[in-house]
Design a protein around this motif. Structure first.
Motif, mmCIF file in Angstrom:
data_model
loop_
_atom_site.group_PDB
_atom_site.id
_atom_site.type_symbol
_atom_site.label_atom_id
_atom_site.label_comp_id
_atom_site.label_asym_id
_atom_site.label_seq_id
_atom_site.Cartn_x
_atom_site.Cartn_y
_atom_site.Cartn_z
ATOM 1 N N LYS A 30 -5.454 -12.601 -14.211
ATOM 2 C CA LYS A 30 -6.003 -11.496 -14.693
ATOM 3 C C LYS A 30 -7.334 -10.977 -14.018
ATOM 4 O O LYS A 30 -7.431 -9.966 -13.906
ATOM 5 N N SER A 31 -7.903 -12.080 -13.653
ATOM 6 C CA SER A 31 -9.202 -11.656 -13.139
ATOM 7 C C SER A 31 -9.189 -11.041 -11.727
ATOM 8 O O SER A 31 -9.877 -9.723 -11.680
ATOM 9 N N TRP A 32 -8.579 -11.366 -10.709
ATOM 10 C CA TRP A 32 -8.216 -10.537 -9.379
ATOM 11 C C TRP A 32 -7.647 -9.409 -9.770
ATOM 12 O O TRP A 32 -7.893 -8.400 -9.041
ATOM 13 N N MET A 33 -6.563 -9.391 -10.447
ATOM 14 C CA MET A 33 -5.754 -8.252 -10.710
ATOM 15 C C MET A 33 -6.387 -7.052 -11.475
ATOM 16 O O MET A 33 -6.142 -5.857 -10.801
ATOM 17 N N GLU A 76 -1.754 -6.235 -5.561
ATOM 18 C CA GLU A 76 -1.854 -6.887 -4.429
ATOM 19 C C GLU A 76 -3.030 -7.543 -4.347
ATOM 20 O O GLU A 76 -3.910 -7.061 -4.582
ATOM 21 N N ASN A 77 -3.108 -8.903 -3.912
ATOM 22 C CA ASN A 77 -4.216 -9.546 -3.712
ATOM 23 C C ASN A 77 -4.449 -9.506 -2.103
ATOM 24 O O ASN A 77 -4.287 -10.092 -1.403
ATOM 25 N N LEU A 78 -5.635 -8.605 -2.188
ATOM 26 C CA LEU A 78 -6.057 -7.990 -1.159
ATOM 27 C C LEU A 78 -6.934 -9.148 -0.150
ATOM 28 O O LEU A 78 -7.959 -9.518 -0.830
ATOM 29 N N SER A 79 -6.898 -9.115 0.879
ATOM 30 C CA SER A 79 -7.587 -10.065 1.969
ATOM 31 C C SER A 79 -8.794 -9.091 2.326
ATOM 32 O O SER A 79 -8.962 -7.740 2.238
ATOM 33 N N ILE A 80 -9.881 -9.612 2.615
ATOM 34 C CA ILE A 80 -11.342 -9.066 3.116
ATOM 35 C C ILE A 80 -10.768 -7.987 4.523
ATOM 36 O O ILE A 80 -11.203 -7.003 4.681
ATOM 37 N N GLU A 81 -9.959 -8.703 5.358
ATOM 38 C CA GLU A 81 -9.583 -7.854 6.361
ATOM 39 C C GLU A 81 -8.711 -6.458 5.976
ATOM 40 O O GLU A 81 -9.190 -5.490 6.577
ATOM 41 N N THR A 82 -7.778 -6.643 5.018
ATOM 42 C CA THR A 82 -7.060 -5.480 4.616
ATOM 43 C C THR A 82 -8.265 -4.567 3.702
ATOM 44 O O THR A 82 -8.118 -3.142 3.827
#
Length: 103
Positions: A30-33, A76-82
């Motif tokens: 829930k938190s990162w979403m 989507e769990n996004l990376s810092i690069e993305t």
């Protein structure tokens, strides 16, 4: 009662439902979403202002339109690069560089 059960069984799907697993996944993440959804909304707003399509954004980011679609769904769990690619492609800031320490 038997006829009701037979009717329900006739409409029953052959493939099992994964609603419980999906609900548990959403609860556990829930938190990162929540952040992902906020980022998706910011991207959609910027795309609308810039009259950009998903395909155009994908070309600017160097990825597929399908991946942009996944990002815009907010799951989507996004990376810092993305995130950096999105920021560069849309000339916007999504991440703050201010680090707040809590103790």
């Amino acid at each position: 009662m038997n006829t009701t059960i037979k009717k329900l069984e006739a409409y029953q799907s052959d493939s099992p439902s994964h609603w419980r697993e999906e609900a548990e996944y959403r609860r556990e993440n829930k938190s990162w979403m929540r952040y992902s959804q906020r980022i998706a909304m910011a991207i959609l707003d910027k795309m609308e202002q810039s009259h950009l399509t998903q395909k155009a954004l994908a070309e600017r980011m160097g990825c597929s339109q399908q991946y942009v679609s996944k990002i815009l769904k907010g799951r989507e769990n996004l990376s810092i690069e993305t995130l950096a690619k999105i920021e560069n492609a849309l000339s916007m800031q999504l991440l703050s560089t201010k680090i707040v320490r809590t103790e």
